[in-house]
Write a protein that holds these residues in place. Structure first.
Motif, PDB file in Angstrom:
ATOM      1  N   UNK A   1      -6.757  11.715  -3.866  1.00 34.58           N
ATOM      2  CA  UNK A   1      -7.870  10.757  -3.903  1.00 34.58           C
ATOM      3  C   UNK A   1      -7.485   9.455  -3.213  1.00 34.58           C
ATOM      4  N   UNK A   2      -6.326   8.916  -3.541  1.00 39.27           N
ATOM      5  CA  UNK A   2      -5.914   7.641  -2.961  1.00 39.27           C
ATOM      6  C   UNK A   2      -5.675   7.781  -1.464  1.00 39.27           C
ATOM      7  N   UNK A   3      -5.116   8.915  -1.032  1.00 37.62           N
ATOM      8  CA  UNK A   3      -4.866   9.124   0.391  1.00 37.62           C
ATOM      9  C   UNK A   3      -6.175   9.212   1.173  1.00 37.62           C
ATOM     10  N   UNK A   4      -7.197   9.825   0.574  1.00 36.62           N
ATOM     11  CA  UNK A   4      -8.455  10.028   1.284  1.00 36.62           C
ATOM     12  C   UNK A   4      -9.380   8.824   1.238  1.00 36.62           C
ATOM     13  N   UNK A   5      -9.292   8.028   0.178  1.00 36.57           N
ATOM     14  CA  UNK A   5     -10.276   6.976  -0.016  1.00 36.57           C
ATOM     15  C   UNK A   5      -9.703   5.563  -0.074  1.00 36.57           C
ATOM     16  N   UNK A   6      -8.444   5.413  -0.385  1.00 29.74           N
ATOM     17  CA  UNK A   6      -7.924   4.086  -0.672  1.00 29.74           C
ATOM     18  C   UNK A   6      -6.842   3.671   0.318  1.00 29.74           C
TER      19      UNK A   6
ATOM     20  N   UNK B   1      -9.221  15.820  -5.940  1.00 31.37           N
ATOM     21  CA  UNK B   1     -10.058  15.437  -4.813  1.00 31.37           C
ATOM     22  C   UNK B   1     -11.509  15.838  -5.039  1.00 31.37           C
ATOM     23  N   UNK B   2     -11.748  17.003  -5.619  1.00 29.92           N
ATOM     24  CA  UNK B   2     -13.118  17.414  -5.905  1.00 29.92           C
ATOM     25  C   UNK B   2     -13.792  16.472  -6.888  1.00 29.92           C
ATOM     26  N   UNK B   3     -13.079  16.112  -7.946  1.00 25.41           N
ATOM     27  CA  UNK B   3     -13.626  15.157  -8.912  1.00 25.41           C
ATOM     28  C   UNK B   3     -13.895  13.809  -8.260  1.00 25.41           C
TER      29      UNK B   3
ATOM     30  N   UNK C   1      -8.741   1.455 -12.120  1.00 25.96           N
ATOM     31  CA  UNK C   1      -8.615   1.849 -13.522  1.00 25.96           C
ATOM     32  C   UNK C   1      -7.558   2.931 -13.691  1.00 25.96           C
ATOM     33  N   UNK C   2      -7.565   3.931 -12.810  1.00 24.57           N
ATOM     34  CA  UNK C   2      -6.567   4.998 -12.893  1.00 24.57           C
ATOM     35  C   UNK C   2      -5.166   4.449 -12.634  1.00 24.57           C
ATOM     36  N   UNK C   3      -5.048   3.508 -11.700  1.00 27.49           N
ATOM     37  CA  UNK C   3      -3.738   2.918 -11.409  1.00 27.49           C
ATOM     38  C   UNK C   3      -3.225   2.122 -12.594  1.00 27.49           C
TER      39      UNK C   3
END
Length: 439
Positions: free
Chosen positions: A329-334, A58-60, A402-404
């Motif tokens: 990351x996905x939970x917070x942004x996607x 999440x920080x990254x 890209x990560x997915x």
């Protein structure tokens, strides 16, 4: 300081207990790390403060969305190098940044704090979802989550998805001797059309039948089924922007007599029975606490002998099978509140609701190919995409897609089409004795 990159590399390797797999270019212009490795650009010391407050993924992600870190070169190559630090060693990273016993690690952490600059932690980028109302997977909260993801702007999605406006895994045709790679002559539009047609054929759609398309998106499946198979389609979505776009497409194609697009929760559909139901890339939003209700509702909406095609991303089984939440990351942004379940749990729940699972097809590699095409579209139209939404939102989509793609390629996650039937009288399935007649 004129040697920030050298100091950061040294401190990071002290904390991680291993060589840093990427090269660092710091805000002062200095560089350090393997000479031929992908370059991680750290534009601002705020990125370090984010990592200290939220170590790991999440920080990254916050630093990336804010534009405080970037990549020079191939994003996929950078993510491959960092995968072991972001996903596989996320807990280790958190423990390392908050060391308790090891004096060497404490000293490295103090050095990182000194470089990071004044506290407190920077506020999260505005693209991060903040407040969530009500209990998990209530109708209100689900609608807010869907709006966060899908009401980004139809212009933005058209740049990423292309003319098909299909936001789910395409179905690629592998050419001879390609080792599973798509035929050089096949394009994203062809692959998405082939996926929609595969769904229609698995559902054995016939003219005059009723199809419920759950999570209809921008209407592509509804349009294809009505145009090519003559069925009457009800498409439902929680996104008003999607519904408006889909209705325009229906009107333009002259299919208003066959296609009805609604802003409606699947739990509120009461006008069954339907001959068939398609649910393509929607069930990931349902959540484990609601999944049995989802299966029960779809079962009740089908006539006896009706078919369900459930197209859904799956997570590999974990030690704690009750934890299927998306990555931070996905939970917070996607995909706020999204959850991925293992394939076996999904099939079991559908059968507990009364369905008979008749076919399961894994198309994992197809999604990796699809995501790489979407990333290429976004990068090609970057300036227009930024104008259509925001720089941060465009960076969110570039990173997550890209990560997915790498996650599908490395088998961290998969995607499956499950064909299930509501048995008719005396258990009759209506299926042919020889399987897969849709080939």
């Amino acid at each position: 300081m004129a040697d920030a990159a050298v100091r950061l590399t040294t401190l990071a390797e002290e904390l991680l207990g291993a060589p840093l797999p990427v090269r660092i270019r710091a805000w002062d212009g200095s560089e350090s790390g393997p000479p031929n490795a992908p370059v991680l650009i750290i534009r601002n010391r705020r990125a370090l403060r984010r990592l200290l407050w939220k170590p790991g993924e999440l920080g990254l992600a916050r630093a990336w969305v804010a534009g405080e870190i970037d990549v020079d070169g191939d994003l996929y190559a950078l993510l491959e190098r960092l995968a072991g630090l972001i996903w596989e060693r996320d807990t280790d990273v958190k423990d390392a940044v908050h060391p308790v016993l090891d004096p060497r690690m404490r000293a490295a952490a103090r050095g990182l704090v000194a470089i990071a600059g004044p506290w407190p932690a920077p506020a999260p980028p505005p693209e991060e979802i903040r407040r969530r109302h009500g209990g998990l997977h209530t109708k209100r909260r689900d609608k807010e989550a869907i709006s966060h993801h899908y009401d980004v702007g139809n212009d933005f999605y058209s740049l990423v998805l292309g003319p098909s406006m299909v936001y789910s895994c395409a179905y690629w045709d592998a050419g001879p001797g390609t080792g599973g790679a798509p035929d050089a002559g096949s394009g994203l539009e062809d692959a998405q059309r082939d996926k929609l047609d595969l769904v229609c054929r698995k559902l054995a759609l016939k003219k005059g039948e009723r199809l419920l398309d759950v999570g209809c998106g921008w209407g592509s499946m509804a349009l294809h089924a009505a145009r090519e198979y003559g069925v009457r389609v009800t498409g439902i979505t929680l996104s008003r922007e999607q519904a408006a776009y889909a209705r325009e497409r229906v009107a333009e194609e002259g299919l208003t007599d066959l296609v009805d697009i609604r802003v409606q929760d699947y739990r509120d559909v009461k006008d069954g029975p339907y001959d068939a139901i398609s649910s393509i890339g929607m069930a990931e939003h349902v959540g484990s606490v609601q999944y049995r209700e989802y299966a029960d509702d779809l079962y009740a909406l089908l006539k006896p002998g009706g078919r369900l095609l459930n197209h859904q991303i799956a997570r590999r089984p974990e030690k704690n099978e009750d934890e299927y939440r998306m990555d931070d990351f996905i939970d917070a942004y996607v995909f706020p509140d999204g959850e991925l379940a293992p394939l076996g749990r999904t099939v079991a729940t559908l059968e507990e609701a009364g369905f008979e699972a008749r076919d399961v097809e894994s198309i994992r590699e197809h999604y990796a190919l699809t995501l790489r095409r979407w990333v290429a579209n976004l990068e090609k139209h970057w300036d227009r995409a930024v104008r259509a939404t925001s720089p941060g939102r465009a960076r969110v989509w570039r990173l997550y897609m890209a990560a997915s793609a790498l996650s599908f390629e490395t088998n961290r996650i998969g995607v499956n089409q499950i064909l299930a039937v509501r048995p008719a009288e005396k258990g009759a399935s209506g299926m042919p004795l020889r399987a897969r007649d849709w080939r």
